[in-house]
Design a protein around this motif. Structure first.
Motif, short mmCIF file in Angstrom:
data_model
loop_
_atom_site.label_atom_id
_atom_site.label_comp_id
_atom_site.label_asym_id
_atom_site.label_seq_id
_atom_site.Cartn_x
_atom_site.Cartn_y
_atom_site.Cartn_z
N ARG A 44 -3.39 0.44 2.13
CA ARG A 44 -2.00 0.41 2.59
C ARG A 44 -1.19 1.50 1.90
O ARG A 44 -0.35 2.17 2.51
CB ARG A 44 -1.38 -0.97 2.35
CG ARG A 44 -1.81 -2.02 3.36
CD ARG A 44 -0.94 -3.25 3.33
NE ARG A 44 -1.13 -4.02 2.12
CZ ARG A 44 -2.05 -4.98 1.98
NH1 ARG A 44 -2.87 -5.27 2.99
NH2 ARG A 44 -2.16 -5.67 0.86
N LYS A 45 -1.47 1.71 0.62
CA LYS A 45 -0.75 2.72 -0.17
C LYS A 45 -1.08 4.13 0.29
O LYS A 45 -0.22 5.02 0.32
CB LYS A 45 -1.09 2.55 -1.64
CG LYS A 45 -0.42 3.55 -2.56
CD LYS A 45 -0.81 3.28 -4.01
CE LYS A 45 -0.21 4.32 -4.94
NZ LYS A 45 -0.63 4.12 -6.35
N LEU A 53 -9.79 -7.39 -0.95
CA LEU A 53 -8.33 -7.39 -1.11
C LEU A 53 -7.82 -6.15 -1.86
O LEU A 53 -6.86 -5.52 -1.44
CB LEU A 53 -7.90 -8.67 -1.84
CG LEU A 53 -6.40 -8.88 -2.01
CD1 LEU A 53 -5.70 -8.91 -0.65
CD2 LEU A 53 -6.11 -10.17 -2.77
N GLU A 54 -8.51 -5.79 -2.96
CA GLU A 54 -8.03 -4.66 -3.75
C GLU A 54 -8.14 -3.35 -2.98
O GLU A 54 -7.29 -2.46 -3.11
CB GLU A 54 -8.78 -4.56 -5.09
CG GLU A 54 -10.29 -4.51 -4.99
CD GLU A 54 -10.96 -5.88 -5.07
OE1 GLU A 54 -11.86 -6.04 -5.91
OE2 GLU A 54 -10.58 -6.77 -4.27
N THR A 55 -9.18 -3.23 -2.12
CA THR A 55 -9.31 -2.04 -1.28
C THR A 55 -8.25 -2.04 -0.19
O THR A 55 -7.64 -1.00 0.10
CB THR A 55 -10.71 -1.97 -0.65
OG1 THR A 55 -11.70 -1.91 -1.68
CG2 THR A 55 -10.86 -0.75 0.23
N ALA A 56 -8.00 -3.20 0.41
CA ALA A 56 -6.97 -3.30 1.46
C ALA A 56 -5.60 -2.90 0.92
O ALA A 56 -4.85 -2.18 1.59
CB ALA A 56 -6.93 -4.73 2.01
N LYS A 57 -5.29 -3.33 -0.30
CA LYS A 57 -4.00 -2.95 -0.91
C LYS A 57 -3.93 -1.44 -1.12
O LYS A 57 -2.92 -0.80 -0.85
CB LYS A 57 -3.83 -3.67 -2.25
CG LYS A 57 -3.52 -5.15 -2.13
CD LYS A 57 -3.39 -5.78 -3.52
CE LYS A 57 -3.07 -7.26 -3.42
NZ LYS A 57 -3.02 -7.91 -4.76
N GLY A 58 -5.04 -0.87 -1.61
CA GLY A 58 -5.08 0.57 -1.82
C GLY A 58 -4.97 1.34 -0.52
O GLY A 58 -4.29 2.37 -0.46
#
Length: 201
Positions: free
Chosen positions: A19-20, A12-17
Protein backbone atom coordinates in the motif's frame (compact mmCIF):
# COMPACT_ATOMS: atom_id res chain seq x y z
CA UNK A 1 4.34 -27.54 -14.85
CA UNK A 2 1.96 -28.71 -12.18
CA UNK A 3 -1.21 -27.30 -10.63
CA UNK A 4 -0.65 -24.77 -7.87
CA UNK A 5 -3.47 -24.15 -5.42
CA UNK A 6 -3.54 -20.57 -4.18
CA UNK A 7 -4.71 -21.13 -0.65
CA UNK A 8 -3.85 -17.92 1.10
CA UNK A 9 -3.58 -14.18 0.65
CA UNK A 10 -0.72 -11.71 0.75
CA UNK A 11 0.95 -11.67 4.19
CA UNK A 12 -0.22 -8.70 6.25
CA UNK A 13 3.20 -7.05 6.51
CA UNK A 14 3.69 -7.31 2.73
CA UNK A 15 0.18 -5.96 2.06
CA UNK A 16 0.92 -2.93 4.26
CA UNK A 17 4.20 -2.34 2.43
CA UNK A 18 2.53 -2.68 -0.95
CA UNK A 19 0.00 0.00 0.00
CA UNK A 20 2.89 2.34 0.84
CA UNK A 21 4.78 1.63 -2.39
CA UNK A 22 1.83 1.11 -4.73
CA UNK A 23 2.82 4.00 -6.98
CA UNK A 24 6.45 2.85 -7.16
CA UNK A 25 8.11 0.57 -9.69
CA UNK A 26 8.01 -3.09 -8.54
CA UNK A 27 11.81 -3.23 -8.51
CA UNK A 28 11.94 -0.25 -6.14
CA UNK A 29 10.00 -2.02 -3.39
CA UNK A 30 12.44 -3.03 -0.61
CA UNK A 31 13.20 -6.75 -0.36
CA UNK A 32 12.25 -6.87 3.34
CA UNK A 33 8.67 -6.05 2.31
CA UNK A 34 8.63 -8.79 -0.34
CA UNK A 35 10.38 -11.38 1.86
CA UNK A 36 7.26 -12.67 3.71
CA UNK A 37 5.43 -12.98 0.38
CA UNK A 38 8.38 -14.81 -1.17
CA UNK A 39 8.40 -17.27 1.76
CA UNK A 40 4.66 -17.86 1.55
CA UNK A 41 4.85 -18.56 -2.19
CA UNK A 42 7.81 -20.87 -1.56
CA UNK A 43 5.80 -22.84 1.02
CA UNK A 44 2.68 -22.88 -1.16
CA UNK A 45 4.67 -24.37 -4.07
CA UNK A 46 6.52 -26.88 -1.85
CA UNK A 47 9.82 -25.20 -2.65
CA UNK A 48 9.75 -25.90 -6.41
CA UNK A 49 9.56 -23.57 -9.41
CA UNK A 50 6.03 -22.83 -10.63
CA UNK A 51 7.05 -23.77 -14.19
CA UNK A 52 9.87 -26.34 -14.34
CA UNK A 53 9.19 -27.86 -10.88
CA UNK A 54 12.89 -27.89 -9.99
CA UNK A 55 13.86 -27.25 -6.39
CA UNK A 56 14.26 -23.54 -5.63
CA UNK A 57 17.29 -22.25 -3.78
CA UNK A 58 16.43 -19.43 -1.41
CA UNK A 59 18.52 -16.98 -3.45
CA UNK A 60 17.66 -18.20 -6.95
CA UNK A 61 14.02 -17.10 -7.05
CA UNK A 62 11.95 -14.33 -8.54
CA UNK A 63 8.39 -13.32 -7.75
CA UNK A 64 6.67 -13.95 -11.06
CA UNK A 65 3.69 -11.98 -12.35
CA UNK A 66 1.65 -14.52 -14.29
CA UNK A 67 0.07 -11.68 -16.21
CA UNK A 68 2.74 -9.06 -16.78
CA UNK A 69 3.00 -5.78 -14.90
CA UNK A 70 3.19 -3.90 -18.20
CA UNK A 71 0.01 -5.33 -19.68
CA UNK A 72 -1.98 -5.77 -16.46
CA UNK A 73 -0.81 -3.02 -14.05
CA UNK A 74 -3.98 -3.41 -11.98
CA UNK A 75 -2.89 -7.01 -11.18
CA UNK A 76 0.61 -6.08 -10.03
CA UNK A 77 -0.28 -6.66 -6.35
CA UNK A 78 -2.96 -9.32 -6.90
CA UNK A 79 -1.99 -12.42 -4.91
CA UNK A 80 -3.61 -14.74 -7.45
CA UNK A 81 -1.26 -13.30 -10.09
CA UNK A 82 1.93 -13.96 -8.09
CA UNK A 83 4.01 -17.13 -8.28
CA UNK A 84 7.60 -18.05 -7.47
CA UNK A 85 9.85 -18.95 -10.39
CA UNK A 86 13.47 -19.99 -10.73
CA UNK A 87 15.88 -17.52 -12.34
CA UNK A 88 17.40 -20.01 -14.78
CA UNK A 89 18.72 -18.16 -17.86
CA UNK A 90 16.60 -18.57 -21.03
CA UNK A 91 13.98 -20.64 -19.20
CA UNK A 92 10.82 -20.20 -17.08
CA UNK A 93 10.29 -16.55 -16.01
CA UNK A 94 13.45 -15.44 -17.83
CA UNK A 95 12.17 -16.91 -21.13
CA UNK A 96 8.56 -15.86 -20.61
CA UNK A 97 9.15 -12.16 -20.03
CA UNK A 98 5.84 -10.34 -20.66
CA UNK A 99 4.35 -13.07 -22.87
CA UNK A 100 0.99 -14.46 -21.84
CA UNK A 101 0.75 -18.20 -21.25
CA UNK A 102 -2.27 -19.95 -22.74
CA UNK A 103 -1.90 -22.72 -20.12
CA UNK A 104 -0.80 -21.81 -16.60
CA UNK A 105 0.00 -23.54 -13.29
CA UNK A 106 -3.25 -22.16 -11.87
CA UNK A 107 -5.36 -24.16 -14.33
CA UNK A 108 -6.43 -27.71 -13.46
CA UNK A 109 -5.83 -28.68 -17.10
CA UNK A 110 -2.07 -28.19 -16.83
CA UNK A 111 -1.99 -31.56 -15.05
CA UNK A 112 -3.62 -33.42 -17.93
CA UNK A 113 -2.49 -31.39 -20.94
CA UNK A 114 1.25 -31.45 -20.23
CA UNK A 115 2.75 -34.93 -20.25
CA UNK A 116 6.18 -36.40 -19.53
CA UNK A 117 7.87 -39.16 -21.50
CA UNK A 118 10.63 -41.50 -20.37
CA UNK A 119 13.30 -39.42 -22.14
CA UNK A 120 12.50 -36.59 -19.73
CA UNK A 121 10.73 -34.49 -22.36
CA UNK A 122 7.42 -32.69 -21.89
CA UNK A 123 4.81 -32.93 -24.61
CA UNK A 124 1.18 -32.05 -25.08
CA UNK A 125 -1.78 -33.02 -27.23
CA UNK A 126 -3.17 -29.50 -26.95
CA UNK A 127 -2.02 -26.44 -28.89
CA UNK A 128 -1.91 -24.32 -25.74
CA UNK A 129 0.17 -26.94 -23.96
CA UNK A 130 2.71 -27.05 -26.79
CA UNK A 131 2.81 -23.24 -26.89
CA UNK A 132 3.34 -22.92 -23.13
CA UNK A 133 6.18 -25.48 -23.13
CA UNK A 134 7.83 -23.54 -25.96
CA UNK A 135 7.40 -20.09 -24.35
CA UNK A 136 8.93 -21.32 -21.08
CA UNK A 137 11.67 -23.35 -22.85
CA UNK A 138 10.86 -26.38 -20.70
CA UNK A 139 12.49 -28.87 -23.07
CA UNK A 140 16.02 -27.52 -23.19
CA UNK A 141 18.76 -30.13 -22.87
CA UNK A 142 19.64 -29.31 -19.26
CA UNK A 143 16.09 -29.64 -17.91
CA UNK A 144 15.39 -32.80 -19.94
CA UNK A 145 18.59 -34.39 -18.60
CA UNK A 146 17.55 -33.48 -15.05
CA UNK A 147 14.14 -35.13 -15.50
CA UNK A 148 15.73 -38.18 -17.13
CA UNK A 149 18.14 -38.59 -14.20
CA UNK A 150 15.19 -38.60 -11.76
CA UNK A 151 13.32 -41.12 -13.93
CA UNK A 152 16.41 -43.38 -13.96
CA UNK A 153 16.56 -43.17 -10.15
CA UNK A 154 13.20 -44.92 -9.81
CA UNK A 155 12.96 -46.93 -13.05
CA UNK A 156 13.54 -50.24 -11.24
CA UNK A 157 10.13 -49.90 -9.51
CA UNK A 158 8.30 -49.60 -12.86
CA UNK A 159 6.10 -52.48 -14.00
CA UNK A 160 8.09 -53.91 -16.95
CA UNK A 161 4.86 -54.86 -18.71
CA UNK A 162 3.67 -51.23 -18.63
CA UNK A 163 6.84 -49.15 -18.75
CA UNK A 164 7.38 -48.26 -22.39
CA UNK A 165 4.94 -45.35 -22.74
CA UNK A 166 3.40 -43.31 -19.88
CA UNK A 167 1.19 -43.73 -18.00
CA UNK A 168 3.34 -46.43 -16.50
CA UNK A 169 2.58 -48.94 -13.78
CA UNK A 170 4.49 -49.22 -10.53
CA UNK A 171 5.28 -52.82 -9.56
CA UNK A 172 6.82 -51.93 -6.19
CA UNK A 173 4.94 -49.01 -4.59
CA UNK A 174 6.39 -49.78 -1.14
CA UNK A 175 9.97 -49.32 -2.36
CA UNK A 176 8.96 -46.15 -4.21
CA UNK A 177 7.47 -44.78 -0.99
CA UNK A 178 10.68 -45.65 0.88
CA UNK A 179 12.74 -43.81 -1.73
CA UNK A 180 10.52 -40.74 -1.52
CA UNK A 181 10.65 -40.72 2.27
CA UNK A 182 14.43 -41.17 2.32
CA UNK A 183 15.09 -37.72 0.89
CA UNK A 184 16.27 -35.44 3.72
CA UNK A 185 15.56 -32.41 1.53
CA UNK A 186 11.79 -31.99 1.19
CA UNK A 187 12.18 -29.92 -1.97
CA UNK A 188 14.04 -32.76 -3.70
CA UNK A 189 11.30 -35.11 -2.55
CA UNK A 190 8.73 -32.84 -4.20
CA UNK A 191 10.79 -32.85 -7.41
CA UNK A 192 10.63 -36.64 -7.53
CA UNK A 193 6.93 -36.69 -6.60
CA UNK A 194 6.30 -34.40 -9.57
CA UNK A 195 8.09 -36.85 -11.89
CA UNK A 196 6.17 -39.84 -10.46
CA UNK A 197 2.84 -38.05 -10.80
CA UNK A 198 3.52 -37.11 -14.42
CA UNK A 199 4.56 -40.65 -15.35
CA UNK A 200 1.78 -42.55 -13.59
CA UNK A 201 -1.31 -40.35 -13.94
Amino acid sequence: MQKIDKLGSIPLETAKGFRKYKTENWGSIPEDIKAPLRQQLYDEQHGVCCYCCKSLGKENTTIEHLQSRNDYPHKCFDYDNLLLSCRTPKQCDNAKGSQELPLTPLMDECESEINLNLAGELDSDSERGVESIEILKLNNRQICNWRKSLIDTISFVFDPTQSSIPPIGIQDPETLELILNSYPDLNQKHELEYIVKKLTR
